[in-house]
Design an enzyme around this catalytic site. Structure first.
Site, PDB file in Angstrom:
ATOM      1  N   LYS A 256       0.839  -1.208   0.000  1.00 15.96           N
ATOM      2  CA  LYS A 256       0.000   0.000   0.000  1.00 15.96           C
ATOM      3  C   LYS A 256       0.874   1.258   0.000  1.00 15.96           C
ATOM      4  O   LYS A 256       0.610   2.212  -0.725  1.00 15.96           O
ATOM      5  CB  LYS A 256      -0.947  -0.026   1.220  1.00 15.96           C
ATOM      6  CG  LYS A 256      -2.027  -1.109   1.077  1.00 15.96           C
ATOM      7  CD  LYS A 256      -2.814  -1.369   2.360  1.00 15.96           C
ATOM      8  CE  LYS A 256      -3.750  -2.573   2.146  1.00 15.96           C
ATOM      9  NZ  LYS A 256      -4.513  -2.950   3.335  1.00 15.96           N
TER      10      LYS A 256
ATOM     11  N   GLN B  74      -4.551  -1.967   9.657  1.00 15.48           N
ATOM     12  CA  GLN B  74      -4.480  -3.281   9.020  1.00 15.48           C
ATOM     13  C   GLN B  74      -5.026  -4.359   9.954  1.00 15.48           C
ATOM     14  O   GLN B  74      -4.669  -4.421  11.135  1.00 15.48           O
ATOM     15  CB  GLN B  74      -3.017  -3.582   8.613  1.00 15.48           C
ATOM     16  CG  GLN B  74      -2.836  -4.839   7.782  1.00 15.48           C
ATOM     17  CD  GLN B  74      -3.457  -4.764   6.389  1.00 15.48           C
ATOM     18  OE1 GLN B  74      -3.634  -3.684   5.829  1.00 15.48           O
ATOM     19  NE2 GLN B  74      -3.811  -5.914   5.827  1.00 15.48           N
TER      20      GLN B  74
ATOM     21  N   ASP C 163     -10.900   2.340   4.049  1.00 14.62           N
ATOM     22  CA  ASP C 163     -11.120   0.893   3.912  1.00 14.62           C
ATOM     23  C   ASP C 163     -12.609   0.585   3.770  1.00 14.62           C
ATOM     24  O   ASP C 163     -12.985  -0.530   3.392  1.00 14.62           O
ATOM     25  CB  ASP C 163     -10.598   0.169   5.169  1.00 14.62           C
ATOM     26  CG  ASP C 163      -9.311  -0.598   4.909  1.00 14.62           C
ATOM     27  OD1 ASP C 163      -9.074  -0.973   3.755  1.00 14.62           O
ATOM     28  OD2 ASP C 163      -8.557  -0.813   5.871  1.00 14.62           O
TER      29      ASP C 163
HETATM   30  N1  GUN Z   1      -6.786  -7.369   6.132  1.00 16.72           N
HETATM   31  C1  GUN Z   1      -7.096  -8.084   5.032  1.00 16.72           C
HETATM   32  N2  GUN Z   1      -7.594  -7.275   4.065  1.00 16.72           N
HETATM   33  C2  GUN Z   1      -7.595  -6.023   4.594  1.00 16.72           C
HETATM   34  C3  GUN Z   1      -7.983  -4.754   4.064  1.00 16.72           C
HETATM   35  O1  GUN Z   1      -8.449  -4.607   2.930  1.00 16.72           O
HETATM   36  N3  GUN Z   1      -7.820  -3.696   4.915  1.00 16.72           N
HETATM   37  C4  GUN Z   1      -7.328  -3.845   6.177  1.00 16.72           C
HETATM   38  N4  GUN Z   1      -7.234  -2.757   6.934  1.00 16.72           N
HETATM   39  N5  GUN Z   1      -6.961  -5.005   6.683  1.00 16.72           N
HETATM   40  C5  GUN Z   1      -7.095  -6.092   5.884  1.00 16.72           C
END
Ligand code: GUN
Length: 292
Positions: free
Chosen positions: A52, A96, A119
């Site tokens: 990211k 995350q 998100d």
């Molecule tokens: N864990 C697995 N996929 C995601 C996501 O798209 N965002 C976040 N914050 N955590 C995750």
């Protein structure tokens, strides 16, 4: 069979976003700034968060990575979320997941300002998604929809079987594909661990979205000739032939299912890069929504 190349599609999105950043810079406007909180040292989470941050660099967004040890308290984490909510230089941020067991994920998710929740996990954004109102769409489902759209796949009236009802993939993608939108207008069956006759249900699917985290779960006998297969699985399995000792494995038996599918996503290089692309789209929108 046509490969749904998420890597290439995400790259085109990055190029489009980089162009918008370039124009903003020329106009002296603010550059989007994404922050990410990572707790602990889980290999998978670290890889995703690094990807990211890298995507931000490639597009020209600013990014800030905030890391905590596994032992961080819920109180400290919530205080950081509050600080990021109030920090005017940050347009959007993510925490995350998963978080360590002693931290209440729902409490943390709900503490994020819906206006910075890029998100799309906050109940306000999920509610807006259900009602088809403006808001942030969850990144993985939005990435899947964008991949379907950009590859010209018709979903209207199709039977879509979603395997797995997680809050971040299965549940939201099933709602998004059932809405009166394009892509959308599917007849959706959301299946889960208690579903009976899963094989038969899958056999009638025009589209299968597999999001359960069980390597090779969807086999060729479960798939109708010409079905569209979207594989969200990314499980690390031991592989001594690789220097790092593991490889990523999807929920679909790619080798055999691809012989019957009309379209199929690879793992890696399918849904994963699209999730990151959606996050970048949401981050740009978060800034624009503030009128900057
Ligand atoms: N864990 C697995 N996929 C995601 C996501 O798209 N965002 C976040 N914050 N955590 C995750």
């Amino acid at each position: 069979m046509q490969l749904l190349d998420g890597k290439a599609t995400a790259e085109s999105i990055r190029v489009e976003l980089a162009e918008q950043v370039k124009i903003r810079k020329q106009e002296g406007k603010k550059i989007p700034h994404l922050a990410a909180i990572l707790v602990g040292n889980d290999g998978g989470s670290l890889t995703y968060v690094n990807a990211k941050v890298k995507a931000c660099d490639q597009i020209g967004f600013e990014s800030t990575l905030i890391r905590y040890d596994d032992s961080v308290s819920e109180e400290v984490l919530l205080a950081k979320v509050k600080a990021l909510n109030e920090d005017k230089s940050i347009d959007g941020f993510i925490v995350q997941l998963p978080l360590p067991k002693h931290i209440d994920e729902m409490k943390v998710t709900q503490a994020i300002s819906p206006l910075k929740d890029v998100d799309g996990f906050h109940p306000v954004n999920l509610g807006n998604m259900v009602l088809n109102l403006p808001g942030f769409l969850p990144a993985t489902p939005a990435g899947i929809i964008e991949l379907i759209k950009r590859n010209g796949i018709d979903t209207s009236g199709k039977h879509c079987v979603v395997i797995g009802r997680s809050n971040i993939v299965g549940m939201p993608v099933s709602i998004m594909l059932a809405r009166n939108t394009n892509p959308g207008n599917c007849t959706v069956t959301l299946t889960h661990s208690k579903t009976k006759n899963l094989k038969e249900i899958c056999q009638s699917a025009d589209i299968i979205i597999a999001a359960i985290g069980r390597p090779g779960f969807v086999t060729a006998e479960m798939v109708k000739e010409g079905a569209v297969i979207i594989d969200v699985g990314t499980t690390r399995v031991n592989d001594s032939s690789r220097a790092r000792g593991w490889r990523l494995c999807g929920d679909v038996d790619f080798e055999n299912v691809s012989k019957k599918a009309s379209f199929i996503t690879p793992v890696p290089g399918g849904v994963g890069p699209m999730t990151i692309a959606s996050l970048m789209i949401n981050t740009l929108r978060a800034m624009e929504l503030k009128g900057k």
